[in-house]
Design an enzyme around this catalytic site. Structure first.
Site, PDB file in Angstrom:
ATOM      1  N   ASN A  13       1.400  59.608  61.276  1.00 41.05           N
ATOM      2  CA  ASN A  13       1.710  58.253  61.735  1.00 41.05           C
ATOM      3  C   ASN A  13       0.859  57.804  62.919  1.00 41.05           C
ATOM      4  OD1 ASN A  13       3.638  57.735  59.790  1.00 41.05           O
ATOM      5  ND2 ASN A  13       5.358  58.419  61.041  1.00 41.05           N
ATOM      6  N   VAL A  14       0.736  58.655  63.947  1.00 43.76           N
ATOM      7  CA  VAL A  14      -0.056  58.267  65.114  1.00 43.76           C
ATOM      8  C   VAL A  14      -1.529  58.135  64.737  1.00 43.76           C
ATOM      9  CG1 VAL A  14      -0.823  58.913  67.426  1.00 43.76           C
ATOM     10  CG2 VAL A  14       1.544  59.313  66.755  1.00 43.76           C
ATOM     11  N   GLY A  15      -2.052  59.129  64.022  1.00 40.20           N
ATOM     12  CA  GLY A  15      -3.465  59.112  63.658  1.00 40.20           C
ATOM     13  C   GLY A  15      -3.842  57.944  62.776  1.00 40.20           C
ATOM     14  N   ASP A  34      -7.685  65.329  58.182  1.00 39.92           N
ATOM     15  CA  ASP A  34      -6.487  66.163  58.232  1.00 39.92           C
ATOM     16  C   ASP A  34      -6.814  67.518  57.609  1.00 39.92           C
ATOM     17  OD1 ASP A  34      -3.717  67.021  58.454  1.00 39.92           O
ATOM     18  OD2 ASP A  34      -3.201  64.887  58.526  1.00 39.92           O
ATOM     19  N   ARG A  85       7.807  65.718  67.305  1.00 38.67           N
ATOM     20  CA  ARG A  85       9.140  66.028  67.824  1.00 38.67           C
ATOM     21  C   ARG A  85      10.215  65.576  66.849  1.00 38.67           C
ATOM     22  NH1 ARG A  85       9.413  63.210  73.531  1.00 38.67           N
ATOM     23  NH2 ARG A  85      11.429  64.234  73.720  1.00 38.67           N
ATOM     24  N   VAL A 121      -3.844  63.774  72.276  1.00 40.24           N
ATOM     25  CA  VAL A 121      -2.545  63.106  72.197  1.00 40.24           C
ATOM     26  C   VAL A 121      -1.432  64.114  71.907  1.00 40.24           C
ATOM     27  CG1 VAL A 121      -1.283  61.185  71.133  1.00 40.24           C
ATOM     28  CG2 VAL A 121      -3.779  61.122  71.233  1.00 40.24           C
ATOM     29  N   ASN A 123       1.351  66.933  71.745  1.00 38.75           N
ATOM     30  CA  ASN A 123       2.318  67.359  72.759  1.00 38.75           C
ATOM     31  C   ASN A 123       2.575  68.866  72.712  1.00 38.75           C
ATOM     32  OD1 ASN A 123       3.170  65.094  74.328  1.00 38.75           O
ATOM     33  ND2 ASN A 123       4.118  64.236  72.489  1.00 38.75           N
ATOM     34  N   HIS A 178       3.252  64.255  81.675  1.00 37.78           N
ATOM     35  CA  HIS A 178       3.807  63.412  80.607  1.00 37.78           C
ATOM     36  C   HIS A 178       5.142  64.003  80.188  1.00 37.78           C
ATOM     37  CE1 HIS A 178       3.962  60.678  77.285  1.00 37.78           C
ATOM     38  NE2 HIS A 178       3.769  61.592  76.357  1.00 37.78           N
TER      39      HIS A 178
END
Length: 315
Positions: A13-15, A34, A85, A121, A123, A178
């Site tokens: 989703n972010v990418g 990916d 997450r 990006v 986490n 963060h």
């Protein structure tokens, strides 16, 4: 004129959303990568994005791939790879798994795009960007973490909602790690030039800061099956734009601080000038005693996180 080459590692989703923002803004040509077991998924997303271009009126080449050879000689690489997450998880719960993923990505980047500026990006951000720097061996200015732009955007959004004003009129700064120890800087927060402390009580401001710290977890709990992606991707795109257009933007990023702020060789969120070479300089602020104490507490949390990661990777 040669177009910038922008690689997004991780087509989730972010990418994919970051690829969309970058392509739509015509920041350069985009490679969406990916892992091999995703098979044709990145190609499908890239083709879908390309087919949006005649409708939305942007002209960028977008390629999907599972082969790092297609990313060779990238100018900017955004690393979103890693497990997302889930409800009940902290960013730190992802530490061991994502550290191994970032290590693998770093080795590939080092081999294929040795001159790229890298935006991490994944986490937990502060540890992942430290690991990326360690494994690539790139100069510290060219390895940065996306955190402050997103955290500040959340803070600005909540302030605008509280005051009933435009987000465009909110100027703010968050520093530090963060996560739960991020540090608001009230002395650098204003609304249309008016100090925020003249408009909101300290108690209410503290509540907004607390919501900002938990902003990612709030979205995770609402989505239930994933984590935030529109705002994180937009934050990445803003950083990519600053680099490929050499805009010299003054924004908070996770940058390598040695003597700056007395950090001593760790990545932590600070305001920087961001341009074509990555971090062109770190801006050192005169913080209040309270802000300094909170910042040092955040730095200590980052150091502890990195130490834990190093221990897990050594096992």
């Amino acid at each position: 004129m040669r177009r910038a080459k922008i690689t997004i590692v991780g087509a989730g989703n972010v990418g994919a959303t970051c690829a969309h923002w970058c392509a739509a803004a015509e920041l350069g040509d985009v490679v969406l990568l990916d892992i091999p077991r995703t098979e044709d998924m990145p190609r499908g997303k890239a083709l879908d994005l390309m087919q949006a271009s005649p409708i939305m009126g942007f002209d960028s080449n977008i390629v999907g791939t599972t082969d790092y050879a297609d990313t060779a000689d990238s100018d900017v690489i955004v690393v979103t790879a890693g497990l997302p997450r889930k409800p009940g998880m902290s960013r730190d719960d992802l530490l061991a798994t994502n550290a191994k993923i970032v290590t693998s990505v770093a080795e590939e980047i080092k081999a294929t795009s040795p001159n790229a500026v890298i935006i991490v990006v994944s986490n937990p951000l502060d540890a992942m960007v430290q690991q990326m720097f360690k494994v690539t061996g790139f100069e510290p200015a060219k390895v940065i973490g996306q955190a402050g732009v997103l955290d500040t955007a959340r803070y600005r959004t909540f302030l605008a909602m509280e005051l009933g004003v435009s987000v465009e009129d909110i100027s703010a700064l968050l520093m530090g790690g963060h996560g739960d120890t991020m540090v608001p800087v009230p002395s650098c927060t204003s609304v249309g030039g008016i100090p925020v402390t003249q408009l909101i009580s300290k108690e209410r401001l503290d509540e907004i800061v607390d919501r900002t710290r938990k902003g990612g977890a709030e979205i995770v709990s609402l989505l239930k099956t994933g984590s935030a992606y529109y705002a994180p991707a937009a934050a990445c795109a803003q950083m990519v734009e600053a680099i490929v257009k050499d805009k010299k933007r003054v924004i908070p990023v996770a940058a390598y601080c040695d003597s700056e702020y007395g950090v001593g060789g760790y990545y932590v969120g600070v305001p920087v000038v961001l341009g074509s070479g990555g971090v062109e300089r770190i801006i050192e602020l005169s913080l209040t005693d309270e802000e300094t104490k909170a910042f040092q507490n955040s730095v200590d949390a980052v150091k502890s996180l990195v130490s834990t990661m190093d221990g897990l990777l050594a096992e």
